[in-house]
Design an enzyme around this catalytic site. Structure first.
Site, PDB file in Angstrom:
ATOM      1  N   TYR A 195      12.468 -13.061  10.685  1.00  0.00           N
ATOM      2  CA  TYR A 195      12.095 -13.424   9.288  1.00  0.00           C
ATOM      3  C   TYR A 195      11.075 -12.300   8.796  1.00  0.00           C
ATOM      4  O   TYR A 195      11.503 -11.716   7.817  1.00  0.00           O
ATOM      5  CB  TYR A 195      11.573 -14.668   9.034  1.00  0.00           C
ATOM      6  CG  TYR A 195      11.365 -15.128   7.678  1.00  0.00           C
ATOM      7  CD1 TYR A 195      12.379 -15.269   6.820  1.00  0.00           C
ATOM      8  CD2 TYR A 195       9.937 -15.374   7.275  1.00  0.00           C
ATOM      9  CE1 TYR A 195      11.976 -15.711   5.409  1.00  0.00           C
ATOM     10  CE2 TYR A 195       9.753 -15.523   5.753  1.00  0.00           C
ATOM     11  CZ  TYR A 195      10.825 -15.651   5.164  1.00  0.00           C
ATOM     12  OH  TYR A 195      10.460 -15.972   3.554  1.00  0.00           O
ATOM     13  N   LYS A 230      11.809  -9.293   6.170  1.00  0.00           N
ATOM     14  CA  LYS A 230      11.127  -9.115   4.561  1.00  0.00           C
ATOM     15  C   LYS A 230      10.197  -7.870   4.489  1.00  0.00           C
ATOM     16  O   LYS A 230      10.012  -7.430   3.560  1.00  0.00           O
ATOM     17  CB  LYS A 230       9.976 -10.391   4.282  1.00  0.00           C
ATOM     18  CG  LYS A 230      10.754 -11.759   4.186  1.00  0.00           C
ATOM     19  CD  LYS A 230      11.648 -11.763   3.079  1.00  0.00           C
ATOM     20  CE  LYS A 230      12.382 -13.082   2.698  1.00  0.00           C
ATOM     21  NZ  LYS A 230      13.102 -13.003   1.366  1.00  0.00           N
TER      22      LYS A 230
HETATM   23  N1  LIG Z   1       9.211 -21.187   0.263  1.00  0.00           N
HETATM   24  C1  LIG Z   1       8.420 -20.230   0.808  1.00  0.00           C
HETATM   25  O1  LIG Z   1       7.297 -20.645   1.427  1.00  0.00           O
HETATM   26  C2  LIG Z   1       8.525 -18.847   0.935  1.00  0.00           C
HETATM   27  C3  LIG Z   1       7.628 -17.774   1.042  1.00  0.00           C
HETATM   28  C4  LIG Z   1       7.852 -16.600   1.031  1.00  0.00           C
HETATM   29  C5  LIG Z   1       9.037 -16.047   0.511  1.00  0.00           C
HETATM   30  N2  LIG Z   1      10.089 -17.316   0.424  1.00  0.00           N
HETATM   31  C6  LIG Z   1      11.512 -16.689  -0.041  1.00  0.00           C
HETATM   32  O2  LIG Z   1      11.975 -17.379  -1.280  1.00  0.00           O
HETATM   33  C7  LIG Z   1      13.298 -17.028  -1.437  1.00  0.00           C
HETATM   34  C8  LIG Z   1      13.862 -18.421  -1.877  1.00  0.00           C
HETATM   35  O3  LIG Z   1      13.352 -19.579  -0.869  1.00  0.00           O
HETATM   36  P1  LIG Z   1      13.169 -20.869  -1.133  1.00  0.00           P
HETATM   37  O4  LIG Z   1      11.564 -20.891  -0.713  1.00  0.00           O
HETATM   38  O5  LIG Z   1      13.129 -21.007  -2.651  1.00  0.00           O
HETATM   39  O6  LIG Z   1      13.967 -21.934  -0.591  1.00  0.00           O
HETATM   40  P2  LIG Z   1      15.245 -22.578  -0.817  1.00  0.00           P
HETATM   41  O7  LIG Z   1      15.078 -23.488  -1.857  1.00  0.00           O
HETATM   42  O8  LIG Z   1      15.742 -23.017   0.638  1.00  0.00           O
HETATM   43  O9  LIG Z   1      16.199 -21.602  -1.459  1.00  0.00           O
HETATM   44  C9  LIG Z   1      16.904 -20.603  -0.561  1.00  0.00           C
HETATM   45  C10 LIG Z   1      18.011 -20.375  -1.733  1.00  0.00           C
HETATM   46  O10 LIG Z   1      18.989 -19.094  -0.976  1.00  0.00           O
HETATM   47  C11 LIG Z   1      20.400 -19.710  -0.888  1.00  0.00           C
HETATM   48  N3  LIG Z   1      20.973 -18.918   0.112  1.00  0.00           N
HETATM   49  C12 LIG Z   1      20.465 -18.965   1.383  1.00  0.00           C
HETATM   50  N4  LIG Z   1      21.356 -18.124   2.094  1.00  0.00           N
HETATM   51  C13 LIG Z   1      22.363 -17.731   1.136  1.00  0.00           C
HETATM   52  C14 LIG Z   1      23.544 -16.869   1.145  1.00  0.00           C
HETATM   53  N5  LIG Z   1      24.020 -16.464   2.430  1.00  0.00           N
HETATM   54  N6  LIG Z   1      24.190 -16.612   0.189  1.00  0.00           N
HETATM   55  C15 LIG Z   1      23.799 -17.153  -1.102  1.00  0.00           C
HETATM   56  N7  LIG Z   1      22.862 -18.054  -1.222  1.00  0.00           N
HETATM   57  C16 LIG Z   1      21.995 -18.118  -0.032  1.00  0.00           C
HETATM   58  C17 LIG Z   1      20.209 -21.241  -0.588  1.00  0.00           C
HETATM   59  O11 LIG Z   1      21.536 -21.832  -1.284  1.00  0.00           O
HETATM   60  P3  LIG Z   1      22.748 -22.210  -0.390  1.00  0.00           P
HETATM   61  O12 LIG Z   1      22.156 -22.785   0.990  1.00  0.00           O
HETATM   62  O13 LIG Z   1      23.411 -23.548  -1.057  1.00  0.00           O
HETATM   63  O14 LIG Z   1      23.454 -20.992  -0.023  1.00  0.00           O
HETATM   64  C18 LIG Z   1      19.087 -21.617  -1.377  1.00  0.00           C
HETATM   65  O15 LIG Z   1      19.397 -21.795  -2.788  1.00  0.00           O
HETATM   66  C19 LIG Z   1      13.729 -16.594  -0.004  1.00  0.00           C
HETATM   67  O16 LIG Z   1      14.055 -15.492   0.010  1.00  0.00           O
HETATM   68  C20 LIG Z   1      12.619 -16.992   0.941  1.00  0.00           C
HETATM   69  O17 LIG Z   1      12.860 -16.125   1.983  1.00  0.00           O
HETATM   70  C21 LIG Z   1       9.945 -18.283   0.448  1.00  0.00           C
END
Ligand SMILES: NC(=O)c1ccc[n+]([C@@H]2O[C@H](COP(=O)([O-])OP(=O)(O)OC[C@H]3O[C@@H](n4cnc5c(N)ncnc54)[C@H](OP(=O)(O)O)[C@@H]3O)[C@@H](O)[C@H]2O)c1
Length: 244
Positions: free
Chosen positions: A150, A154
């Protein structure tokens, strides 16, 4: 604010978490938003909340035909595209010694290949004034125990903005990385667990996790002309986690 009046945006992973909060904020600021993700139930729930200026397309960023359907829907209804928030991402922990090729492929397929193809396929619809935002992570800078794949994915996303700022010279399209720290979403719950989330909150100088709306607000800034002299940048929205 109406900084995004008349703009069309695509947000991958827009049904939940950070993507959904950004979709809400973009619409509040005047944009028309297409959200994209794999789960129909999550897309339906988001649409019910986001209202008439949102559309949903079901698909995976790892599937080129799905991305083609997404951009065909944008072209059919809106003609052009102003903002791409390539935000879909996934990650789970596996410590060094236990990492499998499948784990690496799964992580990189979504976070790196998916991000590249999401943006590349959007370009024919974009032009002068366009804004591309990539979701990075504080983990891309700091590393985090057991998050090799991961974190490396990133770190790759962070470089994409640097390289694409070169590739996009002369187009008037900007590209920046938005790097959240620990944010209260499904992904954080699944990847870190209750205990892990407490640990990350305590490691964060602001002593808490972010609300997804706090990340969406910065995405709206990067999408808007308020960030018109920014490209190739990484904007950390991490409560200081990766900055000390
Ligand atoms: N939450 C944190 O602490 C955090 C910190 C740093 C960065 N991020 C980043 O923020 C971004 C959003 O994550 P989040 O925290 O908001 O979590 P989340 O609610 O789980 O969102 C991830 C989204 O990505 C979609 N997704 C995953 N794989 C996919 C694919 N192959 N095709 C299309 N859609 C896909 C999921 O929908 P489906 O499963 O329905 O496809 C979900 O809506 C990610 O890139 C994550 O790495 C999060």
């Amino acid at each position: 604010m109406n900084r995004l009046n008349g703009k069309t945006a695509v947000i991958t992973g827009g049904a939940t978490g950070i993507g959904r909060a950004a979709a809400k904020r973009f619409i509040e600021e005047g944009a028309f938003v297409f959200i994209f993700g794999r789960r129909q139930d999550a897309l339906d729930a988001a649409l019910a909340d986001l209202g008439p200026n949102a559309r949903a397309v079901k698909g995976s960023v790892s599937d080129l035909a799905d991305l083609d359907r997404l951009y065909a829907a944008v072209a059919a209804e809106r003609g052009t595209l102003d903002i791409v928030f390539a935000n879909a991402g996934a990650g789970s922990p596996l410590p060094l010694g236990k990492i499998t090729p499948e784990h690496i492929d799964e992580t990189f397929d979504t976070n790196v290949k998916g991000t590249i193809m999401t943006v590349q396929k959007a370009l024919p619809l974009m032009g002068e004034g366009g804004s591309i935002i990539l979701t990075g992570s504080s983990a891309g800078t700091t590393g985090a125990p057991a998050f090799s794949a991961y974190s490396a994915s990133k770190a790759a996303v962070r470089n994409l903005a640097r390289t694409w700022a070169e590739d996009l010279k002369g187009t008037g399209i900007r590209v920046n990385v938005l790097s959240p720290g620990a944010t209260a979403t499904e992904l954080a719950k699944e990847a870190l667990g209750e205990e892990g989330q407490k640990v990350f909150a305590s490691m964060t100088p602001l002593q808490r996790m972010a609300d997804p709306a706090e990340i969406g607000a910065v995405a709206a800034f990067l999408a808007s002309p308020d960030s018109s002299f920014m490209t190739a940048s990484e904007v950390a929205v991490d409560g200081g986690l990766a900055q000390l």
